[in-house]
Design an enzyme around this catalytic site. Structure first.
Site, PDB file in Angstrom:
ATOM      1  N   GLU A  52      42.320  22.521  58.488  1.00 53.14           N
ATOM      2  CA  GLU A  52      43.319  21.945  57.598  1.00 53.14           C
ATOM      3  C   GLU A  52      44.677  22.399  58.132  1.00 53.14           C
ATOM      4  OE1 GLU A  52      42.903  23.019  53.475  1.00 53.14           O
ATOM      5  OE2 GLU A  52      44.747  21.951  52.935  1.00 53.14           O
ATOM      6  N   ARG A 279      31.210  33.525  57.850  1.00 53.07           N
ATOM      7  CA  ARG A 279      32.546  33.573  58.425  1.00 53.07           C
ATOM      8  C   ARG A 279      32.805  34.950  59.018  1.00 53.07           C
ATOM      9  NH1 ARG A 279      37.312  32.531  55.735  1.00 53.07           N
ATOM     10  NH2 ARG A 279      36.369  30.629  55.024  1.00 53.07           N
ATOM     11  N   LYS A 289      44.395  32.203  54.896  1.00 51.49           N
ATOM     12  CA  LYS A 289      45.682  31.614  55.259  1.00 51.49           C
ATOM     13  C   LYS A 289      46.710  31.828  54.155  1.00 51.49           C
ATOM     14  CE  LYS A 289      43.798  27.725  56.850  1.00 51.49           C
ATOM     15  NZ  LYS A 289      43.644  26.353  57.353  1.00 51.49           N
TER      16      LYS A 289
HETATM   17  P1  ATP Z   1      41.114  30.240  55.224  1.00 51.20           P
HETATM   18  O1  ATP Z   1      40.000  30.602  54.307  1.00 51.20           O
HETATM   19  O2  ATP Z   1      41.492  31.290  56.189  1.00 51.20           O
HETATM   20  O3  ATP Z   1      42.301  29.654  54.538  1.00 51.20           O
HETATM   21  P2  ATP Z   1      39.935  27.715  55.754  1.00 51.20           P
HETATM   22  O4  ATP Z   1      38.463  27.754  55.783  1.00 51.20           O
HETATM   23  O5  ATP Z   1      40.566  27.152  54.555  1.00 51.20           O
HETATM   24  O6  ATP Z   1      40.492  29.129  56.150  1.00 51.20           O
HETATM   25  P3  ATP Z   1      40.191  25.558  57.585  1.00 51.20           P
HETATM   26  O7  ATP Z   1      41.404  25.108  58.289  1.00 51.20           O
HETATM   27  O8  ATP Z   1      39.615  24.689  56.551  1.00 51.20           O
HETATM   28  O9  ATP Z   1      40.530  26.974  57.001  1.00 51.20           O
HETATM   29  O10 ATP Z   1      39.082  25.983  58.634  1.00 51.20           O
HETATM   30  C1  ATP Z   1      38.704  25.210  59.725  1.00 51.20           C
HETATM   31  C2  ATP Z   1      37.342  25.630  60.168  1.00 51.20           C
HETATM   32  O11 ATP Z   1      37.340  27.003  60.511  1.00 51.20           O
HETATM   33  C3  ATP Z   1      36.330  25.448  59.063  1.00 51.20           C
HETATM   34  O12 ATP Z   1      35.166  24.859  59.616  1.00 51.20           O
HETATM   35  C4  ATP Z   1      36.058  26.841  58.592  1.00 51.20           C
HETATM   36  O13 ATP Z   1      34.753  26.963  58.117  1.00 51.20           O
HETATM   37  C5  ATP Z   1      36.312  27.671  59.853  1.00 51.20           C
HETATM   38  N1  ATP Z   1      36.731  29.023  59.495  1.00 51.20           N
HETATM   39  C6  ATP Z   1      37.756  29.377  58.697  1.00 51.20           C
HETATM   40  N2  ATP Z   1      37.821  30.711  58.548  1.00 51.20           N
HETATM   41  C7  ATP Z   1      36.806  31.222  59.295  1.00 51.20           C
HETATM   42  C8  ATP Z   1      36.332  32.541  59.558  1.00 51.20           C
HETATM   43  N3  ATP Z   1      36.915  33.620  59.016  1.00 51.20           N
HETATM   44  N4  ATP Z   1      35.269  32.688  60.365  1.00 51.20           N
HETATM   45  C9  ATP Z   1      34.674  31.620  60.921  1.00 51.20           C
HETATM   46  N5  ATP Z   1      35.065  30.354  60.713  1.00 51.20           N
HETATM   47  C10 ATP Z   1      36.107  30.143  59.914  1.00 51.20           C
HETATM   48 MG    MG Z   2      39.267  24.944  54.307  1.00 46.76          MG
END
Ligand code: ATP
Ligand code: MG
Length: 576
Positions: A52, A279, A289
């Site tokens: 995102e 994760r 984020k």
């Molecule tokens: P955050 O929780 O840090 O805001 P998010 O999951 O909302 O992260 P996205 O931009 O939606 O962020 O993530 C893009 C991809 O990265 C998704 O497939 C998500 O599952 C993966 N991802 C995000 N954080 C992690 C993590 N800590 N470890 C592994 N994969 C991750």
């Molecule tokens: Mg997300």
């Protein structure tokens, strides 16, 4: 489970793991191999990375990138980059550009397969109409508060909305008018009609569309209704031909909904499969984020790419290499259950990589002047020294040596203990790549107790690497020649948080655990003259001090270095 990275034990573990990595598959590889065996999806493997664009990528995303692009590569498949841009209020071009830069820097490429979920808004809208026509979705006139009040709890069924029984015609009419912009934000939503008593809360008539009169980065003001993440993701996977849709564990409970939409909307023999993995959580680090944005916006760090941030751009500026991050991702592997990885393992990865690559140079952080009384005043001797003992191919360079040099203040003690192998009155040490010197005298400010200057003699028969150099001493110090050294700003970083789990404390703000000493800049750092013509991003090992990287703030008359990481145990060993 917790992986710790300490001392030699860790190194052994790492080596074993590398040896095994060809023979032991992780659970996602097992699924893929099984699918390939059964010729599922005609033997295709197609993954995607779906960020995102509401922040910069962090090391957790890097793990997901390595996994998705890595699997595609391993199985001769493809991996798409898809911006998951369903929320027009938080998303910015700056984030899109940084994400593209970071993935390329990590060493991965999506060729011509860069997509936006917003590319599919038209198709999603048609699918929403199909659901309505099939009696599987309805317009709810309640606001979000009322809807959530009726949601129930995991143990208590929810209440059906009074609008749930609306006719298909009325639903269609209202949805078109929502689309046409007739209603204000928040006044109505489109909901799926599934089961308000489902034990899975995500199946209790989830919201599919909301009204938002907000222009979108990519679609401009074309839309004033926007699909929710759940209604977008699986269908986007389907449209792109994704076979294995890999995401983090919190989406496990969304999977029935992911499948429900596909059941309702597509027929045919292909469909994407959602697979969840744990994760990455790192000790002493926050990874959400939202929290990272808070640190940036409230000025706790200098930006998303502050070298203390766990972002890819922060790590890059800190001196991490793409290889070190990819190796780290490989080492930690893929798990099905939540765990916390010791940040020391990440530090180990960059140390391991830079040990092979970084030329050794000399720098002094807190200079103490040493006069070598038996060395001629106007003489400069050019000493030959190797650039990297790990790689003779990196050659040698000349190091100027003269009567006045600087060593580290902490390499002299007035009353040293027996186990202190550095300088003290009457003691001898070797100057790295130079001579053995002996401390004959020292000058001290009697008021402050500060040592101001040492007077030493050198032994001309002990030149490093020469045939006459037989004598051995226990301590070896780094140094720079006073009249040749150049000043530099050296930024010494420590962990941004002083608690292992800053985000995981009930009723405590994660910012309470910020480390006040996460950045220190000593006043009078000096580096050897060979560093005059370096460029941004160049990496070095400062002998005994750690790995350093030239910062983007560096200009020709002001060198700026970031310490990437210290050398493991150097000081600990010397202080014993
Ligand atoms: P955050 O929780 O840090 O805001 P998010 O999951 O909302 O992260 P996205 O931009 O939606 O962020 O993530 C893009 C991809 O990265 C998704 O497939 C998500 O599952 C993966 N991802 C995000 N954080 C992690 C993590 N800590 N470890 C592994 N994969 C991750
Ligand atoms: Mg997300």
């Amino acid at each position: 489970m917790k992986i710790t990275a300490t001392g030699t034990k860790e190194k052994k573990g790492v080596e074993n793991k590398n040896l095994n990595s060809d023979t032991s598959l992780n659970f996602i590889q097992n699924i893929i191999e099984e699918d390939l065996k059964n010729n599922k999806n005609q033997g295709r493997v197609h993954t995607r990375f779906p960020p995102e664009p509401n922040g910069y990528l962090h090391i957790g995303h890097a793990k997901s990138i390595c996994l998705n692009f890595g699997l595609a590569k391993q199985y001769n498949g493809l991996c798409n980059l898809r911006f998951d841009d369903t929320n027009p209020t938080k998303e910015e071009e700056e984030y899109i550009n940084s994400i593209i830069e970071d993935i390329h820097w990590l060493g991965f490429d999506w060729e011509d397969r860069l997509y936006y979920a917003s590319d599919y808004f038209e198709q999603l809208y048609k699918w929403a109409i199909k659901l309505i026509e099939n009696g599987k979705a309805y317009i709810d006139d309640q606001d979000s508060e009322q809807i959530s009040e009726q949601k129930g709890t995991p143990t208590k069924p929810g209440k059906e909305s009074p609008y749930r029984k609306r006719s298909i015609e009325e639903n269609l009419d209202l949805f078109m008018r929502m689309h046409a912009g007739e209603f204000p934000d928040g006044s109505r939503v489109l909901r799926a009609k599934i089961d308000m008593a489902s034990p899975n809360m995500h199946l209790r008539d989830p919201v599919l569309y909301r009204i938002l009169h907000t222009p979108h980065n990519h679609t401009g003001d074309k839309w004033c209704i926007y699909p929710m993440y759940d209604f977008t993701h699986g269908q986007s996977d389907y449209l792109e031909g994704i076979t294995h849709s890999i995401c983090t564990l919190e989406f496990e409970v969304h999977r029935p909904l992911y499948d429900w939409f596909l059941d309702q909307l597509i027929n045919g023999n292909y469909r994407p499969q959602q697979i969840e993995f744990a994760r990455l959580n790192l000790s002493y680090t926050v990874m959400s984020k939202r929290m990272l944005l808070e640190l940036v916006e409230q000025g706790y760090v200098t930006g998303w790419n502050d070298p203390r941030m766990p972002t890819v751009s922060g790590l890059r500026r800190r001196g991490y290499t793409p290889e070190s991050i990819r190796n780290f991702a490989e080492k930690i592997g893929i798990a099905k259950r939540e765990n916390i990885i010791d940040v020391a393992l990440l530090e180990h990865s960059v140390r391991e990589d830079l040990n092979k690559k970084a030329p050794r140079v000399m720098a002094v952080l807190n200079p103490l002047k040493v006069v070598i009384t038996n060395f001629p005043e106007d003489k400069t001797e050019e000493l030959e020294t190797e650039n990297n003992p790990e790689d003779p191919g990196m050659g040698t360079r000349k190091l100027p040596f003269s009567r006045e040099i600087y060593i580290e203040q902490e390499d002299f003690m007035e009353n040293p203990s027996r186990k202190y192998f550095r300088l003290g009155p009457g003691r001898e040490v070797r100057l790295k790549s130079a001579y053995i010197i002996k401390c004959e005298n020292y000058i001290k400010n009697e008021k402050t107790g500060e040592i101001i200057e040492l007077h030493c003699t050198y032994d001309p028969d002990t030149k490093s690497g020469s045939a006459t150099s037989q004598r051995k001493v226990k301590g070896t110090l780094h140094w720079v020649s006073a009249k040749h050294a150049i000043r530099a700003e050296v930024r010494l970083y420590d962990r941004l948080f002083n608690d292992e789990d800053p985000a995981g404390k009930k009723d405590r703000d994660f910012k309470e655990f910020l480390n006040p000493d996460s950045l220190k800049i000593p006043d009078n750092c000096l580096v050897e003259p060979s560093l005059k013509n370096i460029k941004h991003g160049d990496k070095f090992q400062f002998q005994r001090l750690g790995y350093f990287c030239v910062d983007q703030d560096s200009i020709s008359d002001k060198l700026v270095f970031n310490r990437t990481v210290t050398l493991r145990n150097t000081w600990a060993k010397m202080n014993k």
